[in-house]
Scaffold this motif. Structure first.
Motif, PDB file in Angstrom:
ATOM      1  N   ASP A  10      -4.952  -2.366  -8.439  1.00 39.76           N
ATOM      2  CA  ASP A  10      -5.139  -1.200  -9.313  1.00 39.76           C
ATOM      3  C   ASP A  10      -4.118  -0.119  -8.972  1.00 39.76           C
ATOM      4  O   ASP A  10      -3.578   0.555  -9.867  1.00 39.76           O
ATOM      5  CB  ASP A  10      -6.561  -0.663  -9.188  1.00 39.76           C
ATOM      6  N   ARG A  11      -3.881   0.073  -7.676  1.00 38.96           N
ATOM      7  CA  ARG A  11      -2.912   1.083  -7.257  1.00 38.96           C
ATOM      8  C   ARG A  11      -1.486   0.698  -7.663  1.00 38.96           C
ATOM      9  O   ARG A  11      -0.655   1.562  -7.971  1.00 38.96           O
ATOM     10  CB  ARG A  11      -2.939   1.255  -5.740  1.00 38.96           C
ATOM     11  N   GLY A  16      -1.949   8.632   3.367  1.00 41.06           N
ATOM     12  CA  GLY A  16      -2.264   7.743   2.263  1.00 41.06           C
ATOM     13  C   GLY A  16      -3.343   6.752   2.648  1.00 41.06           C
ATOM     14  O   GLY A  16      -3.751   6.676   3.811  1.00 41.06           O
ATOM     15  N   PRO A  17      -3.837   5.955   1.694  1.00 40.86           N
ATOM     16  CA  PRO A  17      -4.872   4.962   1.991  1.00 40.86           C
ATOM     17  C   PRO A  17      -4.328   3.866   2.895  1.00 40.86           C
ATOM     18  O   PRO A  17      -3.165   3.491   2.810  1.00 40.86           O
ATOM     19  CB  PRO A  17      -5.254   4.418   0.615  1.00 40.86           C
ATOM     20  N   THR A  32      -8.489  -3.414  -5.276  1.00 36.22           N
ATOM     21  CA  THR A  32      -8.172  -1.999  -5.158  1.00 36.22           C
ATOM     22  C   THR A  32      -6.661  -1.797  -5.046  1.00 36.22           C
ATOM     23  O   THR A  32      -6.090  -0.891  -5.656  1.00 36.22           O
ATOM     24  CB  THR A  32      -8.872  -1.399  -3.921  1.00 36.22           C
ATOM     25  N   LEU A  33      -6.013  -2.653  -4.274  1.00 36.28           N
ATOM     26  CA  LEU A  33      -4.567  -2.580  -4.121  1.00 36.28           C
ATOM     27  C   LEU A  33      -3.880  -2.834  -5.456  1.00 36.28           C
ATOM     28  O   LEU A  33      -2.947  -2.096  -5.843  1.00 36.28           O
ATOM     29  CB  LEU A  33      -4.097  -3.588  -3.082  1.00 36.28           C
ATOM     30  N   TRP A  50       0.820  -1.215   0.000  1.00 33.87           N
ATOM     31  CA  TRP A  50       0.000   0.000   0.000  1.00 33.87           C
ATOM     32  C   TRP A  50       0.851   1.262   0.000  1.00 33.87           C
ATOM     33  O   TRP A  50       0.350   2.341  -0.304  1.00 33.87           O
ATOM     34  CB  TRP A  50      -0.939   0.013   1.206  1.00 33.87           C
ATOM     35  N   GLY A  51       2.124   1.138   0.368  1.00 32.05           N
ATOM     36  CA  GLY A  51       2.988   2.301   0.357  1.00 32.05           C
ATOM     37  C   GLY A  51       3.938   2.339   1.538  1.00 32.05           C
ATOM     38  O   GLY A  51       3.757   1.626   2.539  1.00 32.05           O
ATOM     39  N   LYS A  56      -9.023   6.681   4.257  1.00 32.66           N
ATOM     40  CA  LYS A  56      -8.324   7.688   3.461  1.00 32.66           C
ATOM     41  C   LYS A  56      -7.723   8.698   4.427  1.00 32.66           C
ATOM     42  O   LYS A  56      -8.368   9.663   4.832  1.00 32.66           O
ATOM     43  CB  LYS A  56      -9.299   8.346   2.479  1.00 32.66           C
TER      44      LYS A  56
END
Length: 476
Positions: free
Chosen positions: A473-474, A435-436, A470-471, A148-149, A431
């Motif tokens: 896609d990111r 970050g998400p 969703t992950l 996720w980051g 959110k």
């Protein structure tokens, strides 16, 4: 679906398509290896690439299937194994440079059980030193990143497992949990897991030089991290198969007796001395509403003695660690892990001597109180952490960092001390300014009723969905 995209399939879908002849095990494994090569350089989740041997095994499985062999429940499903568990011919390094050549003479029971079910091991995943942090970094292999980051730790100690499975590197990831090491990575990465109860999954490392301490034996369990609860339902029966090398394994069937419907679920927002973050509160409400919609009776209650069980349990564990592990930590550990353990000992003052024995005796008192509580409420919905998951190295930032990363996880390590099963799944994507971030909740269940937990988690994810697409896609 293109062959190169088969890594997107769940373990359940992969096994079904192979069984039905729609794809081969080689197809599924090759796709997972391709995904590993594409994304792992940025994650460092898998620290030993077993792609070549995995493809060889997949071809053997396909040949056996072609010759009429009955496929196992995980036939051809790509999986990963954590580097603190023995896999024959590979180092059980536990993230410690001095153990980089500690080659396992044989497989641990959990590895054998997965292989017997038809799984294919594509790699071995990262862990912190001594597998004793809520974050994943070590001087042997370095830091694992959260897909996720960089604003979120990948969790620990099965951080490589959680990062890998959510990024699409394998459909299932092996991990283990002595105070939260399956559930921390699930919460950090938005994955799904169930920490099995005491005695559920056979455990032992053939290469170990001495038996583990009694509390380590009682609190630590082997398990799996997945993207869906459905994949846990598929894989758990294979995981819990008996092995005579674990003399305290409990050979209870995965699915227990049916309970009278509707099943009552206790619900608590209690975070003890910590504040409940609004995003965690929202995630809990979503889970409670989903369970109610699925026909469960959800009632807000105060469970018994969780704070006391957590404190006694972790101070007792620190007492055992100080007596049995500290010499190795001092001799083999990095300055970082030594400093973290020094704070652990300050925050959870170790019991020793008669006080340690008395705390271990009180374990039965807590377990009995919870056994009675779970007679009325077979399931309990709790926060996992009271706040969104912490940043990397938060547990290395002194007492305040350890309190946020570990001290606040009372609902985690109290369950280990009592030996109760506990699931963990995402119900919300927050959110936040940084970050998400996935927000996971916990579901505790009766002893040896992991099936009840997994069924409840499936009911929730049917209504809410997962976060993995969703992950992806990111990450694209």
């Amino acid at each position: 679906m293109a062959a190169s995209d088969l890594w997107r399939l769940s373990a359940t879908e992969t096994a079904r398509k192979i069984r039905d002849g729609e794809i081969t095990a080689e197809d599924a494994v090759a796709s997972a290896i391709g995904r590993m090569h594409a994304v792992n350089p940025g994650l460092n989740a898998v620290v030993e690439d077993l792609g070549d041997s995995a493809l060889e095994r997949a071809r053997e499985l396909d040949k056996a299937r072609g010759n009429g062999a009955e496929p196992g429940p995980l036939h051809g499903v790509p999986v990963t194994i954590k580097i603190n568990v023995d896999q024959k011919g590979h180092a059980t390094s536990n993230g410690i440079p001095a153990l980089a050549e500690a080659i396992a003479p044989a497989n641990a029971p959990v590895v054998d059980n997965l292989l017997k079910a038809g799984a294919v091991v594509i790699g071995r995943t990262n862990t912190p030193e001594f597998s004793f942090r809520a974050d994943t970094d070590n001087p042997l292999f370095g830091r694992t990143q959260n897909p996720w980051g960089a604003h979120i730790s990948p969790g620990g100690s099965s951080g490589g497992a959680g990062s890998a499975v959510m990024a699409g590197i394998g459909a299932l990831a092996h991990g283990n949990d002595i105070g939260g090491s399956l559930r921390f990575p699930a919460a950090a990465n938005g994955a799904v897991t169930v920490k099995p109860g005491l005695g559920r999954v056979p455990a032992w490392n053939p290469g170990q030089k001495a038996e583990r301490g009694l509390l380590a034996q009682s609190m630590s369990v082997q398990g799996l991290i997945a993207r869906t609860a459905g994949d846990l339902a598929l894989s758990m029966p294979a995981l819990i198969a008996p092995d005579p090398r674990d003399p305290f394994h409990v050979p209870v069937p995965y699915v227990g007796p049916a309970l009278e419907a509707p099943i009552k679920v206790a619900f608590t927002r209690e975070c003890f001395e910590y504040d409940l973050h609004p995003e965690v509160a929202a995630a809990l409400e979503l889970a409670a509403d989903a369970l109610s919609d699925a026909g469960y009776i959800v009632e807000e209650v105060d469970p018994p003695l969780a704070r006391q069980a957590g404190e006694d349990g972790y101070r007792a564990l620190m007492g055992e660690v100080a007596a049995l592990m500290k010499p190795d930590i001092d001799a083999l550990g990095s300055d970082t892990i030594k400093q973290i353990f020094a704070v652990y000992f300050d925050e959870f003052p170790p019991f020793d001597g008669p006080r340690l024995l008395e705390a271990m005796a009180r374990r039965t008192h807590y377990a009995r109180a919870w056994s009675l509580f779970l007679e009325d409420y077979p399931l309990l919905l709790t926060p996992f952490l009271p706040q969104p998951f912490f940043r990397p190295d938060r547990d290395a930032e002194g007492a305040e960092g350890v309190r946020e990363a570990l001290g606040s996880a009372i609902w985690s390590y109290s369950m280990n001390f009592m030996g109760l099963p506990a699931g963990n799944l995402p119900t919300r994507l927050a959110k936040l300014p940084q970050g998400p971030q996935p927000i996971n909740v916990q579901i505790v269940g009766r002893r040896w009723r992991e099936d009840l937990i997994v069924r409840a988690m499936r009911s929730i994810e049917t209504r809410i969905g997962g976060l993995y697409e969703t992950l992806w896609d990111r990450m694209a």
